[in-house]
Design a protein around this motif. Structure first.
Motif, PDB file in Angstrom:
ATOM      1  N   PHE A   1       0.549  -0.778   0.070  1.00 47.42           N
ATOM      2  CA  PHE A   1       0.175   0.659  -0.345  1.00 47.42           C
ATOM      3  C   PHE A   1       0.950   1.262   0.258  1.00 47.42           C
ATOM      4  O   PHE A   1       1.127   1.454   0.891  1.00 47.42           O
ATOM      5  N   ARG A   2       0.593   2.319  -1.097  1.00 53.37           N
ATOM      6  CA  ARG A   2       1.274   3.331  -1.021  1.00 53.37           C
ATOM      7  C   ARG A   2       0.495   4.950  -1.251  1.00 53.37           C
ATOM      8  O   ARG A   2       1.285   5.320   0.218  1.00 53.37           O
ATOM      9  N   GLY A   3      -0.841   4.411  -0.705  1.00 55.56           N
ATOM     10  CA  GLY A   3      -1.589   5.313  -0.676  1.00 55.56           C
ATOM     11  C   GLY A   3      -0.877   7.059  -1.005  1.00 55.56           C
ATOM     12  O   GLY A   3      -0.924   7.560  -2.476  1.00 55.56           O
ATOM     13  N   SER A   4      -1.399   7.642  -0.527  1.00 54.02           N
ATOM     14  CA  SER A   4      -1.225   9.301  -0.677  1.00 54.02           C
ATOM     15  C   SER A   4       0.018   9.705  -1.847  1.00 54.02           C
ATOM     16  O   SER A   4       0.342  10.637  -2.081  1.00 54.02           O
ATOM     17  N   TRP A   5       1.704   8.699  -1.142  1.00 53.40           N
ATOM     18  CA  TRP A   5       2.773   8.934  -1.712  1.00 53.40           C
ATOM     19  C   TRP A   5       2.516   8.653  -3.452  1.00 53.40           C
ATOM     20  O   TRP A   5       3.447   8.843  -4.362  1.00 53.40           O
ATOM     21  N   GLU A   6       1.415   8.242  -4.240  1.00 53.22           N
ATOM     22  CA  GLU A   6       1.005   7.708  -5.082  1.00 53.22           C
ATOM     23  C   GLU A   6       0.627   9.065  -6.088  1.00 53.22           C
ATOM     24  O   GLU A   6      -0.525   9.108  -7.513  1.00 53.22           O
ATOM     25  N   SER A   7      -0.020  10.021  -5.045  1.00 55.10           N
ATOM     26  CA  SER A   7      -1.081  11.557  -5.302  1.00 55.10           C
ATOM     27  C   SER A   7       0.821  12.590  -5.737  1.00 55.10           C
ATOM     28  O   SER A   7       1.039  12.535  -4.789  1.00 55.10           O
ATOM     29  N   SER A   8       0.310  12.823  -6.629  1.00 53.94           N
ATOM     30  CA  SER A   8       0.781  14.072  -7.256  1.00 53.94           C
ATOM     31  C   SER A   8       0.042  15.149  -6.323  1.00 53.94           C
ATOM     32  O   SER A   8       1.612  16.375  -5.767  1.00 53.94           O
ATOM     33  N   ALA A   9      -1.009  15.515  -5.371  1.00 50.06           N
ATOM     34  CA  ALA A   9      -1.290  16.477  -4.714  1.00 50.06           C
ATOM     35  C   ALA A   9      -0.243  16.587  -3.250  1.00 50.06           C
ATOM     36  O   ALA A   9       0.825  16.650  -2.857  1.00 50.06           O
ATOM     37  N   PHE A  10       0.123  14.928  -3.142  1.00 47.23           N
ATOM     38  CA  PHE A  10       1.106  14.607  -1.521  1.00 47.23           C
ATOM     39  C   PHE A  10       2.645  15.132  -1.844  1.00 47.23           C
ATOM     40  O   PHE A  10       3.467  15.561  -1.240  1.00 47.23           O
ATOM     41  N   GLU A  11       2.912  14.735  -3.346  1.00 52.55           N
ATOM     42  CA  GLU A  11       4.111  14.806  -3.783  1.00 52.55           C
ATOM     43  C   GLU A  11       4.566  16.034  -4.162  1.00 52.55           C
ATOM     44  O   GLU A  11       5.509  16.934  -3.306  1.00 52.55           O
ATOM     45  N   ARG A  12       3.325  17.249  -4.424  1.00 52.40           N
ATOM     46  CA  ARG A  12       3.605  18.575  -4.661  1.00 52.40           C
ATOM     47  C   ARG A  12       3.847  19.316  -2.980  1.00 52.40           C
ATOM     48  O   ARG A  12       4.854  19.873  -2.652  1.00 52.40           O
ATOM     49  N   LEU A  13       3.355  18.356  -2.112  1.00 56.35           N
ATOM     50  CA  LEU A  13       3.262  19.070  -0.801  1.00 56.35           C
ATOM     51  C   LEU A  13       4.439  18.769  -0.476  1.00 56.35           C
ATOM     52  O   LEU A  13       5.299  19.543   0.714  1.00 56.35           O
ATOM     53  N   LEU A  14       5.340  17.670  -1.048  1.00 52.91           N
ATOM     54  CA  LEU A  14       6.861  17.369   0.167  1.00 52.91           C
ATOM     55  C   LEU A  14       8.149  18.367  -0.148  1.00 52.91           C
ATOM     56  O   LEU A  14       8.124  18.618   0.405  1.00 52.91           O
ATOM     57  N   ARG A  15       7.722  18.461  -2.078  1.00 56.12           N
ATOM     58  CA  ARG A  15       8.617  19.225  -2.559  1.00 56.12           C
ATOM     59  C   ARG A  15       8.824  20.648  -1.953  1.00 56.12           C
ATOM     60  O   ARG A  15       9.394  21.384  -1.691  1.00 56.12           O
TER      61      ARG A  15
END
Length: 273
Positions: free
Chosen positions: A248-262
């Protein structure tokens, strides 16, 4: 040549060396990959807060993705002083947890510690993995730049109690009127103090100033693999059968979460005007 900005990354579970129900290798790798896109950043790595006195003083940013480890009182005082001096802490997912006390019938309850005051939130519980919509409550902050007004994700929906609601800048929310956890699931708590005054809103992300520095906390980010999956079942919104996906990767596969992290990394290594 630009000056090197040091970031200290903590990923790990408890007991030491345990994944504690999370794919720590995956989370660590993803965070390191994101940091690699910032050429001025040099990163040190640890599994818990034990060596904080060694690594924190020379760091501009601290990133934590933990499930169990927490700073003791001495480490918390160091962390507070570092934040007050201008450091920035990006705390993810289980960073709002920590020590749990055992109750009757094998149940557990989270114990609030001084570091929760520093972080600005305290984890109560989460229902089984589910899909839900995340609202971007503040689109004017650098951390939410480029995000849509809302996005859907699958994750552990954390119920967190804000420690300084009057001085906390809320970034992300969701709506959940009650904790849908089935009997015996998760952690025990006396009262649901994660609900906002409207009786339905939950905070999933915020920033909190601390002297010259600041903390950003994002509750999203559960991930597991077959060797570290401890989820007994999931909500039907994730899997109709209720059987937990082995990976399970969940939010890690979301472009929105990646944007949040960046955005959060860019915020963390920047200096306040």
């Amino acid at each position: 040549m630009s000056a090197t900005i040091r970031t200290h990354l903590i990923t790990g579970g408890f007991p030491p060396g345990s994944p504690a129900g999370h794919d720590m290798n995956y989370a660590c790798l993803r965070l390191l990959t994101l940091l690699q896109d910032f050429p001025s950043v040099s990163c040190t790595i640890a599994n818990d807060y034990t060596d904080l006195v060694r690594w924190l003083p020379g760091s501009q940013m601290l990133i934590t993705y933990v499930a169990g480890p927490f700073p003791d009182n001495t480490q918390n005082n160091l962390l507070r002083g570092w934040l007050n001096g201008g450091g920035r802490w990006l705390a993810l997912h289980g960073s709002s947890g920590g020590r749990a006390e055992r109750l009757e019938n094998r149940r557990r309850r989270m114990v609030k510690g001084p570091y929760h005051d520093t972080l600005g939130s305290f984890f109560l519980n989460h229902p089984p993995l589910r899909k839900f919509r995340v609202g971007v409550a503040d689109r004017d902050h650098p951390i939410t730049a480029g995000l849509p007004a809302s996005f859907e994700t699958a994750d552990e929906l954390y119920l967190i109690e804000l420690q300084h609601p009057d001085s906390t800048r809320i970034l992300l929310t969701t709506e959940l009127a009650y904790d849908p956890s089935p009997p015996g699931f998760g952690f025990v708590y006396d009262r649901d103090t994660s609900l906002m005054p409207d009786g339905k809103t939950r905070v999933l992300g915020y920033t909190l100033e601390a002297g010259k520095g600041a903390v950003t906390y994002l509750a999203l980010g559960h991930c597991h693999a077959p060797l570290n999956n401890t989820q007994p079942f999931v909500d039907s919104s994730v899997e109709v059968s209720g059987v937990t996906p082995a990976t399970f990767r969940g939010s890690w596969e979301s472009s929105a979460f990646e944007r949040l992290l960046r955005n959060s990394i860019a915020w963390g290594i920047s200096t306040r005007p």
